[in-house]
Design an enzyme around this catalytic site. Sequence first.
Site, mmCIF file in Angstrom:
data_model
loop_
_atom_site.group_PDB
_atom_site.id
_atom_site.type_symbol
_atom_site.label_atom_id
_atom_site.label_comp_id
_atom_site.label_asym_id
_atom_site.label_seq_id
_atom_site.Cartn_x
_atom_site.Cartn_y
_atom_site.Cartn_z
ATOM 1 N N CYS A 259 0.881 -1.182 0.000
ATOM 2 C CA CYS A 259 0.000 0.000 0.000
ATOM 3 C C CYS A 259 0.912 1.224 0.000
ATOM 4 O O CYS A 259 1.104 1.865 1.028
ATOM 5 C CB CYS A 259 -0.882 0.011 1.248
ATOM 6 S SG CYS A 259 -2.195 -1.202 1.232
ATOM 7 N N GLY A 263 4.370 7.194 -1.592
ATOM 8 C CA GLY A 263 5.658 6.580 -1.921
ATOM 9 C C GLY A 263 6.789 6.849 -0.954
ATOM 10 O O GLY A 263 7.906 6.391 -1.178
ATOM 11 N N LYS A 265 7.764 5.779 1.998
ATOM 12 C CA LYS A 265 8.520 4.683 2.628
ATOM 13 C C LYS A 265 9.237 3.835 1.580
ATOM 14 O O LYS A 265 10.352 3.374 1.795
ATOM 15 C CB LYS A 265 7.577 3.829 3.482
ATOM 16 C CG LYS A 265 7.000 4.630 4.632
ATOM 17 C CD LYS A 265 6.030 3.863 5.459
ATOM 18 C CE LYS A 265 5.301 4.784 6.426
ATOM 19 N NZ LYS A 265 4.321 5.688 5.775
ATOM 20 N N ASP A 310 -4.363 -4.523 -6.113
ATOM 21 C CA ASP A 310 -5.227 -4.508 -4.934
ATOM 22 C C ASP A 310 -4.617 -5.432 -3.869
ATOM 23 O O ASP A 310 -4.451 -6.633 -4.116
ATOM 24 C CB ASP A 310 -6.627 -5.008 -5.354
ATOM 25 C CG ASP A 310 -7.619 -4.968 -4.214
ATOM 26 O OD1 ASP A 310 -7.199 -4.816 -3.048
ATOM 27 O OD2 ASP A 310 -8.829 -5.104 -4.497
ATOM 28 N N ASP A 328 2.043 -0.939 5.161
ATOM 29 C CA ASP A 328 1.716 0.353 5.791
ATOM 30 C C ASP A 328 0.263 0.623 5.408
ATOM 31 O O ASP A 328 -0.016 1.272 4.407
ATOM 32 C CB ASP A 328 2.673 1.414 5.239
ATOM 33 C CG ASP A 328 2.459 2.766 5.875
ATOM 34 O OD1 ASP A 328 2.315 2.824 7.106
ATOM 35 O OD2 ASP A 328 2.440 3.773 5.133
ATOM 36 N N CYS A 381 -0.567 5.047 10.703
ATOM 37 C CA CYS A 381 -0.347 6.376 11.303
ATOM 38 C C CYS A 381 -1.510 6.674 12.250
ATOM 39 O O CYS A 381 -2.075 7.755 12.213
ATOM 40 C CB CYS A 381 -0.186 7.445 10.230
ATOM 41 S SG CYS A 381 -1.600 7.612 9.148
HETATM 42 C C1 LIG Z 1 -1.101 4.806 4.819
HETATM 43 S S1 LIG Z 1 -1.248 5.024 3.124
HETATM 44 C C2 LIG Z 1 0.326 4.511 2.543
HETATM 45 C C3 LIG Z 1 1.404 5.544 2.695
HETATM 46 C C4 LIG Z 1 2.704 5.099 2.030
HETATM 47 N N1 LIG Z 1 3.176 3.854 2.569
HETATM 48 C C5 LIG Z 1 3.806 6.136 2.145
HETATM 49 O O1 LIG Z 1 4.665 6.035 3.011
HETATM 50 O O2 LIG Z 1 3.797 7.080 1.347
HETATM 51 C C6 LIG Z 1 -2.272 3.699 2.680
HETATM 52 C C7 LIG Z 1 -2.431 3.513 1.186
HETATM 53 O O3 LIG Z 1 -3.210 2.324 0.991
HETATM 54 C C8 LIG Z 1 -3.860 2.459 -0.241
HETATM 55 N N2 LIG Z 1 -4.897 1.418 -0.349
HETATM 56 C C9 LIG Z 1 -6.138 1.410 0.185
HETATM 57 N N3 LIG Z 1 -6.768 0.251 -0.138
HETATM 58 C C10 LIG Z 1 -5.902 -0.467 -0.882
HETATM 59 C C11 LIG Z 1 -5.971 -1.744 -1.512
HETATM 60 N N4 LIG Z 1 -7.071 -2.494 -1.429
HETATM 61 N N5 LIG Z 1 -4.901 -2.151 -2.207
HETATM 62 C C12 LIG Z 1 -3.779 -1.399 -2.313
HETATM 63 N N6 LIG Z 1 -3.657 -0.188 -1.726
HETATM 64 C C13 LIG Z 1 -4.708 0.270 -1.022
HETATM 65 C C14 LIG Z 1 -4.362 3.887 -0.216
HETATM 66 O O4 LIG Z 1 -4.612 4.329 -1.530
HETATM 67 C C15 LIG Z 1 -3.189 4.612 0.452
HETATM 68 O O5 LIG Z 1 -2.366 5.186 -0.523
#
Ligand SMILES: C[S@@+](CC[C@H](N)C(=O)[O-])C[C@H]1O[C@@H](n2cnc3c(N)ncnc32)[C@H](O)[C@@H]1O
Length: 445
Positions: A259, A263, A265, A310, A328, A381
């Site tokens: 997830c 970007g 991390k 996904d 994350d 977070c």
């Molecule tokens: C906490 S954020 C991630 C932040 C990222 N790790 C960073 O450090 O920049 C969670 C992310 O999960 C994504 N997300 C939500 N549901 C998802 C899914 N079913 N599959 C993949 N990504 C998903 C969201 O779009 C969001 O960008």
Amino acid sequence: MTTTKTTDGREIVLDILLEVLEKGAYSHVVLRQALNKYQYLEKPERAFISRVTEGTLEYLIQIDYILNEYSKVKVNKMKPLIRNLMRMSVYQILYMDRIPDSAVCNEAVKLAVKRKFQGLKGFVNGVLRTVAREKDNITFPSDDIRYSVPKWLYDKWAESYEADTLHRMLEQFLADSPMTVRCNLHLASKEQIVESLAAQKVTVRETAYIPEMLELADFDYLESLDAFQKGWIQVQDVSSALVGLAAAPKKGDYCIDVCGAPGGKSLHLADLLDGTGHVDVRDLTEYKVQMIQEHIDRTGYTNIEAKVWDALELDDSSIGQADIVLADLPCSGLGILGRKPDIKNRVTPEDLESLAALQRQMLSVVWQYVKPGGTLVFSTCTINRQENEENAAWFAREFPFEPVNIEGRLGEKLEEATMKQGYIQLLPGIHSCDGFFLSVFRRTS
Ligand SMILES: C[S@@+](CC[C@H](N)C(=O)[O-])C[C@H]1O[C@@H](n2cnc3c(N)ncnc32)[C@H](O)[C@@H]1O
């Protein structure tokens, strides 16, 4: 700042608040759009717009309490335009000492008239002047109102944390949240980066736990900074950068970030890999993947690739392949209330339940990508035991993983007893960063 100068600014704030509080838009999105649209405004006026918008949202619960105390017409019965005009004006009266109260009242009346609420001139003027007169005598019946958090959330945290810890955390949410950046050390040294920022008159300070992270202030557009354009710096909170340190990638490692948008991390992992290995970073939609791609293009890393996937769907080709899986996951975001105040104005107890369940569903899929002996990092977070400690404990029970002692991984200055058990809950006001949870597991078989 003169009052005439901020008249346009006030109307812009009013329109942002109407979008956010009446139509459900996200404040950081609407505010960014407005600041882009009104780029021609002077820097102090742009700062005024950000401050009043964010401040009104931060103090919304407290402001509504005050308005309900001093107005015969209760907040939920006011016309939407008037409701938000009153809210932003009360914020200025209470928290912006440099603007005379009389100017706030006059400008609010002018704006009410301009927006065709001529008939409510007297009401706006009367209530705001009463608040201005009484402001030093205002008391709050409870701490949830004082700290402007929903009562159910205050009560929930009060069950989990000592009163002193809770109050320090709530105070910190209302304080300024500095912008921090991580130096991409694979591209430039910290000295080169600091020099470049100083040449553009940016104020640079050290951060608490990670030497390669810097706090920046006194600049208008991040995008105009050479260090940003060259990809030398990445906006990231210190807490978020601790994930890369906790994951501790070795040269040549293959990492999957399930997830990953925007970007932060993943780019850190790519930097730590020092040009070796590979980071496969995924997110749910094209839009989100494009956000990651922009950062990859700007930094020029070649050991990272972004794609749509996904996290709930098993990718057969990744089973047993990864040295490190970074999970994350989507969460309630309660650790970043100081940066995104509208979270607290929308989140419900049901959201906490459903997000904890979604995280379990995702973890049930993505653990399968980890090689035996490999690492899974689960982070959020938020500050919510159900999403964090309880899910981490559930994960270790359900799947072939054991917690990794992370003592020493997060730098010399960060020590918590729970690090031996593989996790840390960071709390604003207690730790010098956003609220954040991270846990590290090793695959046993
Ligand atoms: C906490 S954020 C991630 C932040 C990222 N790790 C960073 O450090 O920049 C969670 C992310 O999960 C994504 N997300 C939500 N549901 C998802 C899914 N079913 N599959 C993949 N990504 C998903 C969201 O779009 C969001 O960008």
